[in-house]
Write an enzyme that holds these catalytic residues in place. Structure first.
Site, PDB file in Angstrom:
ATOM      1  N   ASN A  13      78.474  25.080  47.078  1.00  0.00           N
ATOM      2  CA  ASN A  13      77.987  23.712  47.276  1.00  0.00           C
ATOM      3  C   ASN A  13      78.701  22.970  48.392  1.00  0.00           C
ATOM      4  O   ASN A  13      78.280  21.886  48.787  1.00  0.00           O
ATOM      5  CB  ASN A  13      78.074  22.937  45.965  1.00  0.00           C
ATOM      6  N   ARG A  44      64.135  16.135  39.776  1.00  0.00           N
ATOM      7  CA  ARG A  44      65.212  15.947  40.766  1.00  0.00           C
ATOM      8  C   ARG A  44      64.626  15.291  42.005  1.00  0.00           C
ATOM      9  O   ARG A  44      64.416  15.925  43.031  1.00  0.00           O
ATOM     10  CB  ARG A  44      65.877  17.271  41.106  1.00  0.00           C
ATOM     11  N   ASP A  70      77.734  20.893  36.261  1.00  0.00           N
ATOM     12  CA  ASP A  70      77.617  22.333  36.534  1.00  0.00           C
ATOM     13  C   ASP A  70      78.524  23.173  35.643  1.00  0.00           C
ATOM     14  O   ASP A  70      78.512  24.402  35.742  1.00  0.00           O
ATOM     15  CB  ASP A  70      77.914  22.614  38.012  1.00  0.00           C
TER      16      ASP A  70
HETATM   17  C1  EPZ Z   1      74.391  18.740  43.797  1.00  0.00           C
HETATM   18  O1  EPZ Z   1      72.973  18.614  43.664  1.00  0.00           O
HETATM   19  C2  EPZ Z   1      74.703  20.208  43.446  1.00  0.00           C
HETATM   20  N1  EPZ Z   1      73.970  21.075  44.347  1.00  0.00           N
HETATM   21  C3  EPZ Z   1      74.265  20.500  42.012  1.00  0.00           C
HETATM   22  O2  EPZ Z   1      74.718  21.820  41.683  1.00  0.00           O
HETATM   23  C4  EPZ Z   1      74.965  19.535  41.067  1.00  0.00           C
HETATM   24  O3  EPZ Z   1      74.465  19.726  39.767  1.00  0.00           O
HETATM   25  C5  EPZ Z   1      74.696  18.075  41.506  1.00  0.00           C
HETATM   26  O4  EPZ Z   1      75.082  17.879  42.879  1.00  0.00           O
HETATM   27  C6  EPZ Z   1      75.463  17.071  40.662  1.00  0.00           C
HETATM   28  O5  EPZ Z   1      76.815  17.325  40.701  1.00  0.00           O
HETATM   29  C7  EPZ Z   1      74.475  21.309  45.581  1.00  0.00           C
HETATM   30  O6  EPZ Z   1      75.504  20.801  45.977  1.00  0.00           O
HETATM   31  C8  EPZ Z   1      73.696  22.233  46.462  1.00  0.00           C
HETATM   32  P1  EPZ Z   1      72.657  14.695  43.188  1.00  0.00           P
HETATM   33  P2  EPZ Z   1      72.208  17.323  44.236  1.00  0.00           P
HETATM   34  O7  EPZ Z   1      71.836  14.226  44.330  1.00  0.00           O
HETATM   35  O8  EPZ Z   1      72.844  16.898  45.503  1.00  0.00           O
HETATM   36  C9  EPZ Z   1      69.457  11.848  41.026  1.00  0.00           C
HETATM   37  C10 EPZ Z   1      74.571  24.065  41.003  1.00  0.00           C
HETATM   38  O9  EPZ Z   1      74.460  24.487  39.842  1.00  0.00           O
HETATM   39  N2  EPZ Z   1      68.876  11.657  42.370  1.00  0.00           N
HETATM   40  O10 EPZ Z   1      74.085  14.324  43.136  1.00  0.00           O
HETATM   41  O11 EPZ Z   1      70.770  17.636  44.234  1.00  0.00           O
HETATM   42  C11 EPZ Z   1      69.263  13.276  40.505  1.00  0.00           C
HETATM   43  O12 EPZ Z   1      68.009  13.465  39.924  1.00  0.00           O
HETATM   44  C12 EPZ Z   1      73.737  22.848  41.456  1.00  0.00           C
HETATM   45  O13 EPZ Z   1      75.334  24.546  41.853  1.00  0.00           O
HETATM   46  C13 EPZ Z   1      67.849  10.739  42.533  1.00  0.00           C
HETATM   47  O14 EPZ Z   1      67.405  10.088  41.578  1.00  0.00           O
HETATM   48  O15 EPZ Z   1      72.527  16.282  43.060  1.00  0.00           O
HETATM   49  C14 EPZ Z   1      70.420  13.417  39.535  1.00  0.00           C
HETATM   50  O16 EPZ Z   1      70.060  12.892  38.295  1.00  0.00           O
HETATM   51  C15 EPZ Z   1      72.671  22.474  40.478  1.00  0.00           C
HETATM   52  N3  EPZ Z   1      67.329  10.577  43.768  1.00  0.00           N
HETATM   53  C16 EPZ Z   1      71.508  12.566  40.180  1.00  0.00           C
HETATM   54  O17 EPZ Z   1      70.866  11.696  41.101  1.00  0.00           O
HETATM   55  C17 EPZ Z   1      67.791  11.269  44.874  1.00  0.00           C
HETATM   56  O18 EPZ Z   1      67.280  11.100  45.976  1.00  0.00           O
HETATM   57  C18 EPZ Z   1      72.571  13.356  40.917  1.00  0.00           C
HETATM   58  O19 EPZ Z   1      71.929  14.235  41.822  1.00  0.00           O
HETATM   59  C19 EPZ Z   1      68.833  12.199  44.687  1.00  0.00           C
HETATM   60  C20 EPZ Z   1      69.377  12.367  43.423  1.00  0.00           C
END
Ligand code: EPZ
Length: 424
Positions: A23, A122, A307
């Site tokens: 990540n 997501r 995670d």
């Molecule tokens: C990163 O995903 C990681 N992926 C995920 O790991 C990890 O679960 C996540 O961060 C949270 O820690 C990578 O780094 C590639 P977020 P990301 O944007 O960036 C909401 C693994 O297992 N949200 O921090 O996609 C979203 O739905 C993966 O390695 C919005 O509403 O996560 C979530 O509830 C899986 N609108 C929260 O924010 C947006 O535009 C956090 O998501 C973006 C996110």
């Protein structure tokens, strides 16, 4: 298809080295698109399916990538396309990370909408909000995000995220470093992967202040330079290996880590009765005779990571009493639970809370992986179950764990990787 065949009731011992972070590597690879000359040299890049998919995406855009022994060289001088195709984005949501860099460098980006995810909604609205704040016009056309700058360059702006998002913070950062003027980001994510991205961008010549805090300030620059950079360790892989030690009642050491990035998880291992010995770059976990039931709530860094939620649920199947696990980031991230119950666990789900009743006697059988961390929880359960557990569809596991069965076998597990045919 491939599966892991796990001989249960094993004891582990010894030392294993952590791999580089998936990540963290993905945004570093995306940020290389910001450079119009020279070759980027990234070391400690894990040999994973997701890294290969992202390399394919960069190659598709016109970059030249080469990978050897955990080192990735990237030259993005010859980029000839700004379109990230559905076929690649579908395989990996993190492809969205090309949006900011392409828009910042070329004034245009066309990125397929990522589509559905195994563990619930997501959205990417915050990524798009940030690009619009920086002056881009955004439209959705035939399943593609069409983003264009209205002037020659993006313009510095104030971005205030309503909730913490790792991905949206990363994209906003990579867009803002080449924007005209100053950008401020409030409620920025502070995950180690974002801190590393800030260090990397500054090493390329960016001007970012406030790294590691929720308030970032970026002074846009005209160009960025290729550089050599070493990726950080994978804190989720390291914590998963420690959980393997805890669930099997063993004592193991994971090296090449920074324990300070795992304080929330290590605190929970101690609450569960484990003894944790942290060194500058190594962590030793010694298991108790009986694990103590321990509740966790998954939240953004530096709190307990979502995670590690699935792995924690697997661990708590062996603890004395009922543990409560809540996921405040992905409310429906519980696909691993029906499979763990098939192994004999007793876990209930109500809303976004799981109650794990332990200690449960697990018995090996065939279980199905549904996503990356869910499959890791099934491997952990297989290590402590009676008889043999077969974890199917491990392509999910290979997305984020580098040769995990070899690492566990080096600690004394008995895991084989085998091919199999799925019923049509
Ligand atoms: C990163 O995903 C990681 N992926 C995920 O790991 C990890 O679960 C996540 O961060 C949270 O820690 C990578 O780094 C590639 P977020 P990301 O944007 O960036 C909401 C693994 O297992 N949200 O921090 O996609 C979203 O739905 C993966 O390695 C919005 O509403 O996560 C979530 O509830 C899986 N609108 C929260 O924010 C947006 O535009 C956090 O998501 C973006 C996110």
């Amino acid at each position: 298809m491939e599966k892991l065949v796990i001989q249960g009731k094993c004891r582990l011992s010894g030392t294993v080295k952590a791999s580089g972070s998936k990540n963290s590597a993905l945004p570093l690879m995306a940020a290389s698109l910001l450079c119009s000359s020279g070759e980027m040299n990234l070391s400690r890049i894990p040999d994973l399916k997701d890294i290969r998919t992202f390399s394919k995406l960069l190659d598709y855009l016109g970059a030249e990538t080469s990978y050897r022994e955990n080192t990735l060289n990237i030259s993005t001088a010859g980029i000839r396309s700004v379109q990230a195709p559905y076929e690649l984005v579908k395989q990996m949501r993190a492809s969205i990370y090309v949006l900011g860099p392409l828009l910042a460098r070329f004034g245009h980006a066309s990125v397929s909408l990522p589509g559905g995810c195994a563990f619930g909604p997501r959205p990417i609205d915050l990524h798009l909000m940030a690009m619009e704040k920086l002056g881009a016009s955004i439209s959705i056309d035939k399943g593609f995000i069409e983003a264009r700058t209205t002037g020659a360059r993006l313009k510095g702006a104030a971005i205030d995220f309503p909730i913490t998002s790792v991905g949206a913070t990363g994209n906003a950062l990579m867009a803002a470093v080449l924007a005209k003027g100053r950008t401020t980001i409030q409620n920025a994510a502070v995950e180690p992967e974002i801190v590393t991205l800030c260090h990397f961008l500054n090493a390329m010549g960016a001007d970012i202040h406030g790294t590691g805090t929720t308030s970032l300030e970026i002074e846009g620059v005209a160009t960025l330079n290729a550089t050599a950079f070493t990726n950080i360790f994978d804190r989720i892989e390291a914590a998963t290996l420690l959980a393997a030690g805890a669930i099997t009642g063993s004592s193991i050491t994971v090296t090449d880590v920074d324990p300070s990035q795992l304080s929330a998880v290590l605190g929970k291992f101690e609450e569960a009765g484990c003894t944790i010995i942290s060194d500058t770059d190594a962590i030793t976990l010694q298991s108790p005779d009986t694990l103590i039931r321990t509740d966790v709530i998954a939240n953004p860094y530096p709190l307990f990571p979502t995670d590690m939620q699935a792995q924690w649920i697997a661990l708590m199947t062996q603890a004395e009493g009922a543990s409560h696990v809540i996921d405040k980031i992905y409310h429906e991230r519980f696909n691993h639970i029906p499979e763990l119950n098939r192994l004999g666990a007793h876990i209930e789900i109500r809303h976004n809370e799981a109650t794990v009743h332990g200690p449960g006697k697990l018995t090996g059988t065939k279980v199905m992986s549904t996503d990356l961390r869910a499959s890791a929880s099934l491997v952990l359960a297989g290590l402590v179950a009676e008889d043999v557990t077969e974890v199917l569809r491990i392509y999910h596991l290979d997305r984020g764990y580098e040769r995990i069965e070899q690492k566990l076998n080096s600690l004394g597990a008995a895991i084989k990787r085998e091919s199999y045919q799925e019923f049509a």
